[in-house]
Every structure is written in C-alpha cells, then in structure tokens.
Design a protein around this motif. Structure first.
Motif, PDB file in Angstrom:
ATOM      1  N   GLN A   1       1.085  -1.364   0.158  1.00 40.56           N
ATOM      2  CA  GLN A   1       0.495   0.090  -0.143  1.00 40.56           C
ATOM      3  C   GLN A   1       0.846   0.812  -0.163  1.00 40.56           C
ATOM      4  O   GLN A   1       0.382   2.172  -0.981  1.00 40.56           O
ATOM      5  N   TRP A   2       2.119   1.634   0.737  1.00 40.94           N
ATOM      6  CA  TRP A   2       2.423   2.629   0.857  1.00 40.94           C
ATOM      7  C   TRP A   2       3.976   2.180  -0.656  1.00 40.94           C
ATOM      8  O   TRP A   2       3.910   2.771  -1.166  1.00 40.94           O
TER       9      TRP A   2
ATOM     10  N   VAL B   1       2.869   2.220  -3.867  1.00 43.63           N
ATOM     11  CA  VAL B   1       2.047   3.068  -4.478  1.00 43.63           C
ATOM     12  C   VAL B   1       2.221   3.938  -5.916  1.00 43.63           C
ATOM     13  O   VAL B   1       1.419   3.934  -7.232  1.00 43.63           O
TER      14      VAL B   1
ATOM     15  N   PRO C   1      -1.643   6.417   0.862  1.00 40.24           N
ATOM     16  CA  PRO C   1      -1.992   6.037   0.056  1.00 40.24           C
ATOM     17  C   PRO C   1      -3.878   5.017   1.107  1.00 40.24           C
ATOM     18  O   PRO C   1      -3.726   5.080   2.155  1.00 40.24           O
TER      19      PRO C   1
ATOM     20  N   THR D   1      -5.909   2.412  -0.177  1.00 41.42           N
ATOM     21  CA  THR D   1      -5.361   1.096  -1.627  1.00 41.42           C
ATOM     22  C   THR D   1      -6.681   0.026  -1.382  1.00 41.42           C
ATOM     23  O   THR D   1      -7.051   0.005  -0.536  1.00 41.42           O
ATOM     24  N   ILE D   2      -4.919  -0.817  -1.575  1.00 45.46           N
ATOM     25  CA  ILE D   2      -5.461  -2.079  -0.520  1.00 45.46           C
ATOM     26  C   ILE D   2      -5.817  -2.506   0.169  1.00 45.46           C
ATOM     27  O   ILE D   2      -5.680  -1.257   0.962  1.00 45.46           O
TER      28      ILE D   2
ATOM     29  N   ASN E   1      -9.926   3.546   1.061  1.00 41.72           N
ATOM     30  CA  ASN E   1      -9.634   2.501   2.410  1.00 41.72           C
ATOM     31  C   ASN E   1      -9.572   3.422   3.662  1.00 41.72           C
ATOM     32  O   ASN E   1      -8.971   4.026   4.078  1.00 41.72           O
TER      33      ASN E   1
END
Length: 386
Positions: free
Chosen positions: A22-23, A26, A37, A39-40, A363
């Motif tokens: 995620q970090w 990216v 982020p 995201t995931i 998220n």
C-alpha cells in the motif's frame, strides 16, 4: 461505547520502507511515488497484541521446521470462532488449508471448470476475482448485486459451472441476508452450478447486520467456503487461509492438488500460530477495531454529505472500504484522478478497477487523522473538477 483503553488505533505507524504494497508500492499502480495511500485492503493498525505475543513466543522457540495444519489446535480454533462469532457449528473434518484465499479459488476453479466455461460473479467485482477467472481462461459473467433475475439467467446457461460469491461483498460492503443466500443456494443446485463463497470480510460486519456462513445454506450442493483471519486481524503478510469443502471427494481432490501438484504440504507456521491466537483470544481487539472503523466511516459520511448532500452516502454494512458513488455529481473519473494524484497527493482506488466507473473505493482501516486527510482530499478534488 468507547474503544477500550488498552487498544490504540489513533497512533500513526510509519509503514514506509517495510516492503508494504500500500505504501511502498503506490507508484506501481498510480505512477507517482510518495502519495498518501487509501488503496489495497489491509489496515495501518498493528495486529492484536494477543497475536503478537503468540508470534514472539513461537519465534523464541527458535526452530522453524516443516509443520502441519492438520492438528487439533488449529482445527479447534477455527471451530471455536465459527461457534462463538456466528453461532454455527462446523465439521472440522471438512477443513482444508491454502496459502491464500485466491490460491484456493484458483484450485477450485481448476477442479470445477474447464477453459471457456462460465464463472458467475456479482458486479461490481473485486479485481482479484476477475484476474483469477480470466487468467485461467474461463469466461467471467457479471450480474448486478441484488438482481436475482439476472443471476438465475446466468446460472441457467449451459456452460455456467461456478458462482463465485463474495460474502460480505467487496467492494460494496453488502451483507447478504439468510433468505438471499438460501435463494442463491437453491438456484445453484437447480442448475448444477458449484458455489465458492469467499468470506474473508465476514468478521467486519457492522452493528445491525449479521453474517451467515455458507455452511448454513449450502446443503448437499457442490460448494466451498474459503476464508482467513488475515483480513480481520491484519496479518496478510504471514499468508495462510483455510476452506471448508462440502463434498468429501472434492475435499480429497483439493488436498491432493495442493499437497502434490502444488507442493504445499507444509504451511507457514507463523500463520497457524496467528490464526490460533486470533480465534482464541482476539475477539475483544477485533470488536474494538471494528467500532473504531465504524467511527471512521461515520466521519466520511459527515464530510462527504456535508459537501454534497445529493449523494446521501451511507456507510457500508461490512468492512472498512468506503464505496463512494459519485455518479450523481457527474464527475469525470480521469480528471478527478489527476487532481487527487497531482494536486492532493493521495492514492484512492477508482471504481473502474472493479468495473464501476463513477465510484471511488476509499480504505478507512487507518488512524482517524489519515481518514480526515483522505476524505478532505476527495472533497476538494471533486470541487476542483465539477
């Protein structure tokens, strides 16, 4: 009810430089490094202290040789979780194990389908499902969430072989009711379609809703429930998942494939350790983090609806993923993504990833200060492109 004092979800933990998808990853998806982020779908929280204590104790033993999941500590922990969390008794003789939920999905699809045959999913669709199905050369057949008529039409097609169910649903956070699940089970049996129920988000069902495991409705049809504690307790990096397969012959074939063809007879011992600790001792932590996330989602609703009342956005029934329907605003997806990335410096998953243009998936499994930054960026980004 306030979060127990022994759990701290507000402190920001720096995940950069830890090989974190995620970090640190990216730029792979968004083309720019250094974005904040959202995201995931993993969380920015430490896992439950009970899990960390068990992992440290196992590491202190010092010997990390080959191991087996087919032992009572693991099997009974899974049974305990289903009994205490869902009021459901399971037959531990039906359990199987795999390195991930998606790897189990892949094996089951290869068992129950051939190339070119149809696999039915609900839309919008988790992108991992799409990749697994199409990557195996199967045909992905989408039906809108809640459209029973469309579901029956797809299941009735001669080459439809499997329904892949996400329960609760990702990305919408929809929790299927027991009557809905029983109807799906009945349709699947009527048309000779197997069901694979991915229930990895089940532990994050919010107050007022109830998760019903597929074991309660599957009956004598061909089915598998696949899940893991890794999503709820935030230890996906340890790998590890389990499944419950209804038919004994199917279970035996699945184990044969995993242990011989795939060479996966020995699981990661730290995954087993984490699952046992989480399912035996981690319920208070999970309840606390779920309550905290509910507060995060309420914040998103307050900020988003305050800026754009026409959205009337409501938090999801399950999970920490805010599925934002921006279609009433007529926002251009590409323009919004450019502003979010270039001006706001945030990474938010566009709905097109899940086959749903006009949406964002934010998220919120993170400290509240990060959620505030994320929803603020989304609001400013929308205002900039309207």
């Amino acid at each position: 009810m306030s979060t127990p004092a022994r759990y701290d979800f507000d402190t920001v933990i720096d995940r950069r430089g830890t090989w974190c998808v995620q970090w640190d990853g990216v730029a792979d998806r968004f083309g720019v490094d250094g974005l904040l982020p959202f995201t995931i779908s993993d969380m920015d929280f430490e896992t439950a202290p009970e899990v960390l204590t068990a992992l440290r104790a196992r590491l202190d033993h010092g010997v990390l040789g080959y191991t087996t999941w087919q032992q009572d500590d693991f099997r009974s922990a899974v049974a305990h979780w289903f009994a205490t969390r869902y009021g459901t008794e399971i037959d531990t003789g039906r359990l199987v194990y795999g390195p991930s939920v998606l790897s189990q999905l892949s094996q089951l699809l290869q068992m129950w389908t051939a190339e070119g045959e149809g696999v039915v999913v609900h839309t919008p669709t988790y992108d991992g499902f799409r990749k697994a199905v199409t990557g195996l050369g199967r045909e992905l057949r989408g039906v809108p969430v809640g459209d029973t008529g469309a579901l029956e039409r797809e299941l009735a097609r001669a080459d439809a072989k499997v329904l892949v169910l996400c329960s609760p649903h990702n990305p919408t956070g929809r929790v299927w009711t027991e009557p809905e699940l029983r109807e799906m089970a009945s349709l699947a049996r009527r048309h000779g379609v197997a069901v694979i129920s991915d229930e990895i988000h089940a532990d994050f069902v919010h107050d007022g809703f109830r998760h019903v495991p597929w074991t309660r409705v599957g009956g004598d049809g061909r089915w598998a429930l696949i899940s893991s504690g890794s999503k709820s307790f935030n230890f996906p990096a340890l790998t590890g998942s389990y499944g419950i397969i209804g038919d004994p012959a199917d279970r035996a074939e699945f184990l044969r494939r995993m242990e011989t063809a795939e060479g996966l007879a020995s699981p990661a011992v730290l995954s087993l350790t984490a699952h046992v600790a989480a399912y035996r001792e981690g319920a208070p932590w999970l309840d606390a983090v779920r309550e905290y996330v509910a507060g995060n989602l309420a914040l998103v609703a307050e900020r988003l609806n305050g800026a754009f009342p026409e959205l009337a956005w409501e938090p999801p029934q399950a999970g920490y993923l805010a599925w934002l329907d921006l279609r009433p605003l007529g926002v251009d997806d590409e323009a919004l993504q450019r502003v979010l990335i270039e001006r706001e410096k945030v990474a938010v998953m566009p709905g097109a990833v899940y086959g749903a243009p006009g949406f964002l998936r934010l998220n919120t499994g993170c400290p509240r200060s990060k959620v505030e930054a994320g929803v603020g960026a989304v609001v400013r980004g929308i205002l900039a492109v309207r």
